[in-house]
Design a protein around this motif. Sequence first.
Motif, mmCIF file in Angstrom:
data_model
loop_
_atom_site.group_PDB
_atom_site.id
_atom_site.type_symbol
_atom_site.label_atom_id
_atom_site.label_comp_id
_atom_site.label_asym_id
_atom_site.label_seq_id
_atom_site.Cartn_x
_atom_site.Cartn_y
_atom_site.Cartn_z
ATOM 1 N N GLU A 105 0.826 -1.208 0.000
ATOM 2 C CA GLU A 105 0.000 0.000 0.000
ATOM 3 C C GLU A 105 0.861 1.258 0.000
ATOM 4 O O GLU A 105 0.592 2.214 -0.734
ATOM 5 N N ARG A 106 1.931 1.265 0.806
ATOM 6 C CA ARG A 106 2.842 2.415 0.834
ATOM 7 C C ARG A 106 3.496 2.625 -0.534
ATOM 8 O O ARG A 106 3.611 3.753 -1.014
ATOM 9 N N LYS A 107 3.918 1.534 -1.169
ATOM 10 C CA LYS A 107 4.548 1.630 -2.482
ATOM 11 C C LYS A 107 3.568 2.195 -3.507
ATOM 12 O O LYS A 107 3.918 3.085 -4.293
ATOM 13 N N LEU A 108 2.346 1.693 -3.497
ATOM 14 C CA LEU A 108 1.341 2.181 -4.446
ATOM 15 C C LEU A 108 1.006 3.655 -4.204
ATOM 16 O O LEU A 108 0.808 4.415 -5.154
ATOM 17 N N ALA A 109 0.948 4.057 -2.948
ATOM 18 C CA ALA A 109 0.657 5.459 -2.630
ATOM 19 C C ALA A 109 1.783 6.356 -3.143
ATOM 20 O O ALA A 109 1.522 7.443 -3.698
ATOM 21 N N THR A 110 3.017 5.922 -2.983
ATOM 22 C CA THR A 110 4.158 6.687 -3.478
ATOM 23 C C THR A 110 4.106 6.798 -4.995
ATOM 24 O O THR A 110 4.302 7.880 -5.556
ATOM 25 N N GLU A 111 3.830 5.683 -5.666
ATOM 26 C CA GLU A 111 3.734 5.698 -7.123
ATOM 27 C C GLU A 111 2.607 6.610 -7.589
ATOM 28 O O GLU A 111 2.755 7.366 -8.555
ATOM 29 N N ARG A 112 1.472 6.574 -6.892
ATOM 30 C CA ARG A 112 0.343 7.429 -7.242
ATOM 31 C C ARG A 112 0.718 8.903 -7.113
ATOM 32 O O ARG A 112 0.422 9.716 -7.987
ATOM 33 N N LYS A 143 2.048 14.186 -9.538
ATOM 34 C CA LYS A 143 2.963 15.319 -9.708
ATOM 35 C C LYS A 143 3.419 15.429 -11.161
ATOM 36 O O LYS A 143 3.526 16.537 -11.707
ATOM 37 N N ALA A 144 3.696 14.293 -11.800
ATOM 38 C CA ALA A 144 4.109 14.309 -13.203
ATOM 39 C C ALA A 144 2.985 14.823 -14.086
ATOM 40 O O ALA A 144 3.223 15.626 -15.000
ATOM 41 N N ALA A 145 1.767 14.381 -13.825
ATOM 42 C CA ALA A 145 0.631 14.837 -14.622
ATOM 43 C C ALA A 145 0.431 16.344 -14.457
ATOM 44 O O ALA A 145 0.188 17.063 -15.436
ATOM 45 N N LYS A 146 0.576 16.821 -13.249
ATOM 46 C CA LYS A 146 0.429 18.255 -12.986
ATOM 47 C C LYS A 146 1.524 19.041 -13.707
ATOM 48 O O LYS A 146 1.259 20.071 -14.328
ATOM 49 N N TYR A 147 2.744 18.532 -13.658
ATOM 50 C CA TYR A 147 3.865 19.207 -14.313
ATOM 51 C C TYR A 147 3.643 19.289 -15.819
ATOM 52 O O TYR A 147 3.779 20.340 -16.426
ATOM 53 N N PHE A 148 3.306 18.152 -16.426
ATOM 54 C CA PHE A 148 3.144 18.130 -17.869
ATOM 55 C C PHE A 148 1.874 18.880 -18.325
ATOM 56 O O PHE A 148 1.850 19.429 -19.420
#
Length: 75
Positions: A52-59, A64-69
């Motif tokens: 769950e922690r890994k998935l939250a980090t990936e999300r 952030k990438a979507a916001k940047y692009f």
Amino acid sequence: MLRERERRGVAPTGPRAGGTTTARALQPAASDDPNERIRQLEARVAELEASERKLATERDILRKAAKYFAGETNW
């Protein structure tokens, strides 16, 4: 990873068909000893919490990438 699960007494999930697993494959191996069953369940909970922690980090990274692009486009 498989050896780690075997060491903890958790049944292997086996190959995934289409990225899904059955509920039966996710259950720890059967045990007559209640303390062993608790230990297996605690190990599974720890594994799921780590996932769950890994998935939250990936999300969060993807957001952030979507916001940047999205801000970089000049449509």
